[in-house]
Design a protein around this motif. Structure first.
Motif, short mmCIF file in Angstrom:
data_model
loop_
_atom_site.label_atom_id
_atom_site.label_comp_id
_atom_site.label_asym_id
_atom_site.label_seq_id
_atom_site.Cartn_x
_atom_site.Cartn_y
_atom_site.Cartn_z
N CYS A 342 -0.06 29.50 81.60
CA CYS A 342 -1.41 29.01 81.34
C CYS A 342 -1.56 28.64 79.87
O CYS A 342 -0.97 29.28 78.99
CB CYS A 342 -2.47 30.04 81.73
N LYS A 343 -2.32 27.59 79.64
CA LYS A 343 -2.68 27.17 78.29
C LYS A 343 -4.20 27.15 78.20
O LYS A 343 -4.88 26.58 79.05
CB LYS A 343 -2.12 25.78 77.99
N LEU A 344 -4.71 27.80 77.17
CA LEU A 344 -6.16 27.96 77.04
C LEU A 344 -6.65 27.38 75.72
O LEU A 344 -5.97 27.50 74.68
CB LEU A 344 -6.55 29.44 77.10
N GLU A 345 -7.82 26.78 75.78
CA GLU A 345 -8.56 26.43 74.57
C GLU A 345 -9.79 27.33 74.53
O GLU A 345 -10.62 27.29 75.44
CB GLU A 345 -8.98 24.97 74.55
N VAL A 346 -9.87 28.14 73.50
CA VAL A 346 -10.94 29.13 73.39
C VAL A 346 -11.75 28.85 72.13
O VAL A 346 -11.18 28.63 71.06
CB VAL A 346 -10.36 30.57 73.34
#
Length: 427
Positions: A342-346
């Motif tokens: 998973c790749k997240l932008e937070v």
């Protein structure tokens, strides 16, 4: 020191604290279907914190001097447990000391009244209380409590879901802490050991150490601040309260007419802190609400992928595997797009983006261990009501099943995605 282990009051305090944290664990399971903290760990942390406060205050008490008897100890605990029948936050030494001070003032005003029997014994014990020393102890204990709240407050914060204005669900945190305090107080006695210094309040020819186990309690609920910020503010206010009460109590030790003022300040001052905190919360906007884009994080499960990734309460999950998410369902679907990674932008607390990524393993939490702010579809919510000693002993929860919502537990682990959905999406 042996006296502490043969008196039942310390064990009563530990048992009550264990029940408080066990009830909190049951509350978390009801709301989030997961255990966030161990009640045993929290109880041990409270015991250790109480030992630290007890050691600090015991050292201070060496220079204080206090006329305390077994009757004094019974009066303190009787007042504490009596007050806890109305509010669990009254399970605190300051409230007990304040109540006893007011009662003593009233009895001294009616000096000619001396009832017979057990009531006469109680009256005599109340009149014999060393109120200057008890109020100074209450002040010093709350200075120690302020330090302990600052040190342990965030670690004991528990997320909540409760109904706010107009029945809308609100996310927040409960900061509830209790400590069993093992005190050793220097008491003037005939034939005791002599001191190389003069006691601050009470004088005598000899002294001995007497065990005085008591309890301290602290409770806050916040919906508008992060737990860390609320803890900092509460600790500062407790420090100011303890310092002010200390000054007033020392003045009352030298000028007795101030004694009832100090006793009232111990009780009313603490209640003012509680009232002002509630007033402040009511006039601030809720923090844990979803923005127009993204999902607000209410909390993070310990030892979860989210904690490993550094996701914090109050941040916003903006994109998951390149997909802008607006609901838990969209988050779940976005995670299933690539079940192995998973790749997240937070968005952090300052609104700045941080990009994080991690492999996903079978059996991990379906939301990576993130607890989302409510979207008004949750099945259970709390009714915020004053807790009493009865509620703690009976482990009564104020969780209410919301109408028109199914009480279906969310899956606790990510299921394998269909073969056609197993693809990677770049952000």
């Amino acid at each position: 020191m042996l006296q502490l282990f043969i008196q039942p009051f310390y064990y009563i305090a530990v048992i009550l604290i264990a029940l408080v944290y066990h009830r909190q664990l049951l509350q978390e399971r009801k709301l989030f279907h997961v255990r966030l903290q161990s009640s045993i760990t929290q109880t041990i942390r409270a015991i250790l914190g109480g030992i630290v406060i007890g050691a600090m205050v015991s050292i201070v008490s060496l220079f204080l001097g206090a006329h305390l008897t077994l009757g004094s100890l019974i009066c303190i605990w009787a007042a504490t447990l009596f007050l806890a029948l109305f509010r669990i936050r009254y399970l605190c030494f300051a409230y007990a000391a304040g109540l006893l001070g007011v009662l003593q003032f009233g009895l001294n005003m009616a000096s000619g009244w001396q009832p017979a029997g057990w009531l006469g014994t109680v009256t005599e014990a109340l009149r014999a209380l060393d109120m200057p020393a008890l109020l100074v102890l209450a002040a010093v204990l709350h200075i120690g409590e302020a330090l302990m709240v600052r040190m342990q407050g965030v670690s004991m914060a528990s997320p909540l879901l409760f109904e706010g204005k107009r029945g809308k669900l609100v996310g927040g945190y409960q900061l509830q802490h209790f400590w069993p305090i093992p005190l050793l107080i220097l008491v003037p006695v005939t034939g005791g050991a002599e001191l190389p210094w003069t006691a601050l309040i009470s004088g005598g020819n000899g002294y001995m150490l007497v065990a005085l186990p008591i309890m301290l309690g602290f409770g806050e609920v916040t919906q508008s601040m992060l737990p860390g910020k609320k803890v900092q503010i509460s600790a500062k206010r407790l420090l100011l309260y303890g310092t002010g009460l200390l000054v007033l109590s020392l003045l009352a030790a030298w000028w007795s007419p101030l004694m009832v003022v100090a006793a009232l300040a111990a009780f009313i001052g603490h209640e003012f802190l509680v009232w002002y905190s509630g007033f402040e919360e009511q006039n601030r906007s809720p923090l844990f609400v979803h923005p127009e884009h993204g999902l607000k994080v209410l909390g993070v499960i310990p030892d979860s992928p989210a904690e490993e990734l550094g996701i914090e309460a109050g941040e916003t999950l903006y994109k998951v595997n390149g997909v802008l998410v607006h609901s838990p369902e969209q988050l779940h679907r976005a995670l299933r797009m690539n079940p192995a990674f998973c790749k997240l932008e937070v968005r952090n607390h300052q609104g700045e983006s941080k990009f994080i990524q991690r492999a996903i393993y079978e059996g991990e939490h379906h939301q990576l261990g993130v607890l989302m702010a409510p979207d008004n579809h949750e099945a259970w919510a709390l009714r915020l009501r004053p807790l009493t000693l009865f509620h703690i002993v009976s482990l009564k929860l104020f969780a209410r099943r919301r109408k028109d919502q199914l009480d279906v537990e969310a899956p606790l682990a990510l299921p394998p995605a269909p073969a056609g959905e197993q693809r990677s999406v770049e952000m």
